[in-house]
Write a protein that holds these residues in place. Sequence first.
Motif, PDB file in Angstrom:
ATOM      1  N   VAL A   1      35.148  43.976   6.805  1.00  0.00           N
ATOM      2  CA  VAL A   1      34.239  43.326   7.749  1.00  0.00           C
ATOM      3  C   VAL A   1      32.844  43.853   7.421  1.00  0.00           C
ATOM      4  O   VAL A   1      32.565  45.039   7.578  1.00  0.00           O
ATOM      5  CB  VAL A   1      34.604  43.656   9.211  1.00  0.00           C
ATOM      6  N   GLU A   2      31.967  42.949   6.953  1.00  0.00           N
ATOM      7  CA  GLU A   2      30.659  43.398   6.467  1.00  0.00           C
ATOM      8  C   GLU A   2      29.628  43.501   7.583  1.00  0.00           C
ATOM      9  O   GLU A   2      28.807  44.416   7.603  1.00  0.00           O
ATOM     10  CB  GLU A   2      30.165  42.454   5.381  1.00  0.00           C
ATOM     11  N   HIS A   3      29.678  42.555   8.516  1.00  0.00           N
ATOM     12  CA  HIS A   3      28.611  42.518   9.525  1.00  0.00           C
ATOM     13  C   HIS A   3      29.096  41.654  10.688  1.00  0.00           C
ATOM     14  O   HIS A   3      29.794  40.661  10.491  1.00  0.00           O
ATOM     15  CB  HIS A   3      27.327  41.928   8.931  1.00  0.00           C
ATOM     16  N   VAL A   4      28.733  42.075  11.922  1.00  0.00           N
ATOM     17  CA  VAL A   4      29.125  41.310  13.113  1.00  0.00           C
ATOM     18  C   VAL A   4      27.874  41.055  13.942  1.00  0.00           C
ATOM     19  O   VAL A   4      27.082  41.977  14.198  1.00  0.00           O
ATOM     20  CB  VAL A   4      30.174  42.067  13.957  1.00  0.00           C
ATOM     21  N   GLU A   5      27.699  39.802  14.365  1.00  0.00           N
ATOM     22  CA  GLU A   5      26.605  39.433  15.258  1.00  0.00           C
ATOM     23  C   GLU A   5      27.201  38.838  16.534  1.00  0.00           C
ATOM     24  O   GLU A   5      28.235  38.163  16.481  1.00  0.00           O
ATOM     25  CB  GLU A   5      25.687  38.394  14.604  1.00  0.00           C
ATOM     26  N   SER A   6      26.547  39.077  17.657  1.00  0.00           N
ATOM     27  CA  SER A   6      27.017  38.485  18.904  1.00  0.00           C
ATOM     28  C   SER A   6      25.836  37.942  19.685  1.00  0.00           C
ATOM     29  O   SER A   6      24.697  38.377  19.508  1.00  0.00           O
ATOM     30  CB  SER A   6      27.774  39.514  19.747  1.00  0.00           C
ATOM     31  N   ALA A   7      26.114  37.011  20.569  1.00  0.00           N
ATOM     32  CA  ALA A   7      25.079  36.419  21.417  1.00  0.00           C
ATOM     33  C   ALA A   7      25.704  36.071  22.767  1.00  0.00           C
ATOM     34  O   ALA A   7      26.915  35.898  22.882  1.00  0.00           O
ATOM     35  CB  ALA A   7      24.511  35.162  20.761  1.00  0.00           C
ATOM     36  N   GLY A   8      24.838  35.979  23.781  1.00  0.00           N
ATOM     37  CA  GLY A   8      25.301  35.559  25.101  1.00  0.00           C
ATOM     38  C   GLY A   8      25.504  36.707  26.068  1.00  0.00           C
ATOM     39  O   GLY A   8      25.634  36.498  27.266  1.00  0.00           O
TER      40      GLY A   8
END
Length: 864
Positions: A749-756
């Motif tokens: 898993v290289e990178h995780v982005e989240s929103a909300g």
Amino acid sequence: MRAIRRFTVRPVLPEPLAALGDLAANLRWSWDPETQDIFAEVSPEVWERRKDPVRVLSDVPAGRWDELQRDEGFLGRLASAAEGLQTYLTEDRWYQHACPDGPAQIAYFSPEFGIAAALPQYSGGLGILAGDHLKAASDLGVPIVGVGLFYAHGYFKQSLTRDGWQVESYPVLDPNELPVRPLREADGTPATISIDMPGGPALIAKIWVAHVGRVPLLMLDTDLEGNPEHYVAITDRLYGGGGEHRLRQEILLGVGGVRALRAFSRITGAPVPEVHHTNEGHAGFQGLERIRELTDPSGAGLSVDEALAMNRASTIFTTHTPVPAGIDRFDRTLIEQYFATEGGATPGVPAERVLALGAESYDGGDPSVFNMAVLGFRLGQRANGVSELHGHVSRDMFHGLWPAFDEAEVPIGSITNGVHAPTWVARELRELVTALGADADGDPEEFARSLKGADFARVWEIKRVLRERLVLDARRRVRRSWQKRGAAEAELGWIDEALDPDVLTIGFARRVPSYKRLTLMLRDPARLKALLTDPERPIQLVIAGKAHPNDDGGKKLIQDMVRFADDPEVRHRIVFLPNYDIAMAQPLYPGCDVWLNNPLRPYEACGTSGMKAALNGGLNLSILDGWWDEWFDGENGWAIPSADGLPDPSQRDDLEAQALYEILEREVVPRFYDRDERGLPTRWLEMVRHTIESLGPKVLATRMVRDYVTALYLPAAASTRALGSDYAGARDLAAWEERVRAAWGSVRVEHVESAGAGDVAEVGTALSVRAFVGLGALAPGDVAVQLVHGRARGDDEIADAQVTTLTVSESYEGGRFCFTGAYTLERPGPFGYTVRIVPAHAHLTSPAETGLVAVADPPEVPEG
């Protein structure tokens, strides 16, 4: 004068009485009252003494046959019983209606089976459970075939010395005097199997068949001409001998058991089993033999990995062990010797693969041993413990096999054990249910509902009858025990007054390892004496149990208990009954008002003795362990508080014993002796009624076997069929797994982005996630990318984790992809999440099955 030769002469039954032979040959008699009455009528004296139809037929004088074949009433009752057996064996039952496409045959391997006292091939709870499993499967029509060993001496007979020390004896069992018959080839010769042994010659075993209702039970026996003496001794006794002896027994059970199944199918036309159930690790080698069959070039010719995939899909492993010390572990060099690639027990299966399957190759494991439980988990795609608590204990104990996953995701489920009601429920209670208009052997919920309406006075009257039967049986056993201990008859007059059918009766009977704490009740002898000898409201204790022959610690516990019970002050209120077996248990459970169980929590995997007591209107007084932890509701008995976590075992025992005394003094004794104007303990009887109503449907073996069918047998058969009769699915699965394992080092898993959702969010907020992953040589279809989320603890560990699968939305060069998804926050409080990648394939049953996982790295915490 000793005979120079001994053999058994079987009776020749007159034609009108020929059905007696059929009834005696099927162990359904052990739970069918109508059949039992037939043999009691043939010879009341022999039946009362033996409870064994084979012995009844052997001991009847010829003149009695003449009487019986002229007795029209008896012939009518015999015809009715014979017709009942035939109907039972042939009519469609639950399985035929509920599972028309279910597996046609299921093999059930166990080192012991407790069917009836007349077939002493069991030592304790594991064997009784296996016997009840077969009986319930028969009642439900589940097509099981049992596989075990025939032990020439069974377990052992227990007696006591004058000072209370356990003594073992091993009488020889003659199969010709037991309800078994040899499996024979078409020409009449006994069928045999053979297994190559290191240094030769091959081990030969014959196959005995017992019929447990509709279920055949195959038992392998090495006592035959041509075997050297050390081979004959392999099936000498249950759980005897050293490591190599046990290994030979388990090779015979597993490898020989599969070969016996093949012989049985070839000779009788029975279907070849689709599903194989290993009851505890002792039979784990059955999987190696099936791999050998599948890799044989003259057969399917699969690779070892392909055969392993096929074997795993069709194998269920049930563990009964809550402690590592209870698992069979063998020296790796011994395994290497017996499973050599050429000339070993499973020739053609590489020895290094065999060793790898049982290796403790995890943190804390011992690289020098071969672990039979580990073998069971690696050879079975589905595994379970035997209560909810035991499932948790097992996941924790074997977590090292799946270290990258949380304990909750370790692929070990649970199916709580049950007991076979027709075997264990007293006839008087069954007759009461019938009189109330219910089927005593039908729907268990109907059984419980019918008792709800039973008159309290009638229930109380029946319980006194059952208590009196226990008292008389206990007196007989105590007298025999004292006679064997060397007492003169003049010393034994007190036994005629021992125990009282009107006194509160507490039972305690089980094996005697230290964790079951036989002597916890003796922590304060004066307080126990006061309870036993109270002039107005006394209690009485009926105690039994065997210690393993090599367990001097367990024998010392028995001696301490016996010495206490020998005290003239209390011996009329407490007895220790030697040689605990099915014959003793059947009057014991119904005759007790309270069933006591006080193991060290959580070392009782399940425990079923209290279930048998509950079905007979007994109330449980138990530590919250095993099944009682799961089904105690505050009204169906009493829970003894446990002092878990105390570092001092003696202090823990003192505290728990004190709690036991207090419950007896404040709760149990007053409730039993408080009577209404009719002399009835109404509050007690209300608890009895609630116990049967709340536990009756749950504790039955029919419920347990249905659970195995729906949760394990049917899915295992579906998995096996999905791999294809041509094994194409197995080949595909093995090739896929090889490819995934080779490429997994590049998965991340290289990178995780989240929103909300920020640092604070509201219930109902949608959290959206984008995960950028590298899969190397793998494709998105080879994996599942998952959002793992739940309540966050103070250390950021995720509790009660849930999984939301993300979907691929973009692809990039170099095997890189973006997966996206969303989750709506459902409850307030601290929330945490991470992203992980696991292998995904249609033929896997759990994300943890391969043990492979790649998890997002936590964010770095800035220094300072």
